[in-house]
Scaffold this active site. Structure first.
Site, mmCIF file in Angstrom:
data_model
loop_
_atom_site.group_PDB
_atom_site.id
_atom_site.type_symbol
_atom_site.label_atom_id
_atom_site.label_comp_id
_atom_site.label_asym_id
_atom_site.label_seq_id
_atom_site.Cartn_x
_atom_site.Cartn_y
_atom_site.Cartn_z
ATOM 1 N N ASP A 1 -15.207 -14.341 19.603
ATOM 2 C CA ASP A 1 -14.829 -14.988 18.350
ATOM 3 C C ASP A 1 -14.740 -13.905 17.289
ATOM 4 O O ASP A 1 -15.566 -12.987 17.257
ATOM 5 C CB ASP A 1 -15.870 -16.037 17.945
ATOM 6 C CG ASP A 1 -15.836 -17.275 18.821
ATOM 7 O OD1 ASP A 1 -14.800 -17.528 19.458
ATOM 8 O OD2 ASP A 1 -16.846 -17.997 18.853
ATOM 9 N N ASP B 1 -9.833 -21.817 19.244
ATOM 10 C CA ASP B 1 -10.564 -22.818 18.464
ATOM 11 C C ASP B 1 -9.659 -23.459 17.407
ATOM 12 O O ASP B 1 -9.788 -24.653 17.118
ATOM 13 C CB ASP B 1 -11.788 -22.204 17.792
ATOM 14 C CG ASP B 1 -12.824 -21.708 18.783
ATOM 15 O OD1 ASP B 1 -12.889 -22.253 19.902
ATOM 16 O OD2 ASP B 1 -13.571 -20.771 18.440
#
Length: 165
Positions: free
Chosen positions: A122, A140
């Protein structure tokens, strides 16, 4: 012979692959920066930074545990959800299937990372006045957009059903 159902399946597969590839390219770009520089901590502006973390949990780092059985259980659960989404894409006859395909493409991107890296990279860090949102990735974003679109579609469908009564 190509019929309408085969064309829709091809469109769904293309959409899933499109989302998957965009996610993979973004992660490969960030991981190349990590490999060349040694860390990824890039200030873009007062709202956005690129900061690499390795997520062993689910979306936005929730339920991160160091125990491998928890990680593996979550991975199996995500895999099961992906099969359920595939089933709904196959059975559903409404435009919502496109939103499911977007969610599936993002999920495949993160699932690939869970298998390949044993964690999900991430790197998008949104903040305002020192308050940071969860660090997330491109997959995401697609998963979240797909879910938001499904919610709106359900509200619109509810309104249509309610108006008919």
């Amino acid at each position: 012979m190509i019929n309408e159902k085969n064309i829709k399946i091809l469109v769904y597969i293309t959409l899933i692959l499109f989302v998957f590839v965009i996610d993979r390219v973004s992660k490969i770009f960030i991981l190349n920066i990590l490999e060349n520089i040694g860390s990824v901590d890039i200030y873009i502006n007062s709202f956005l930074s690129i900061y690499l973390i390795w997520n062993k949990g689910i979306a936005f780092g929730l339920f991160s545990f160091d125990k491998s059985y928890v990680y593996n259980s979550m991975t199996l659960f995500i895999l099961l959800i992906n099969f359920i989404i595939i089933y709904f894409i196959y059975k559903e006859k409404t435009p919502r299937t496109y939103f499911l395909a977007v969610i599936l493409g993002g999920s495949f991107g993160n699932l690939f990372d869970r298998f390949y890296y044993s964690a999900v990279p991430d790197f998008i860090d949104l903040n305002y006045n020192g308050y940071h949102w969860f660090v997330f990735n491109v997959a995401d974003i697609f998963i979240t957009l797909g879910i938001i679109c499904l919610i709106f579609a359900e509200f619109l469908n509810y309104e249509k059903r309610y108006d008919k009564k």
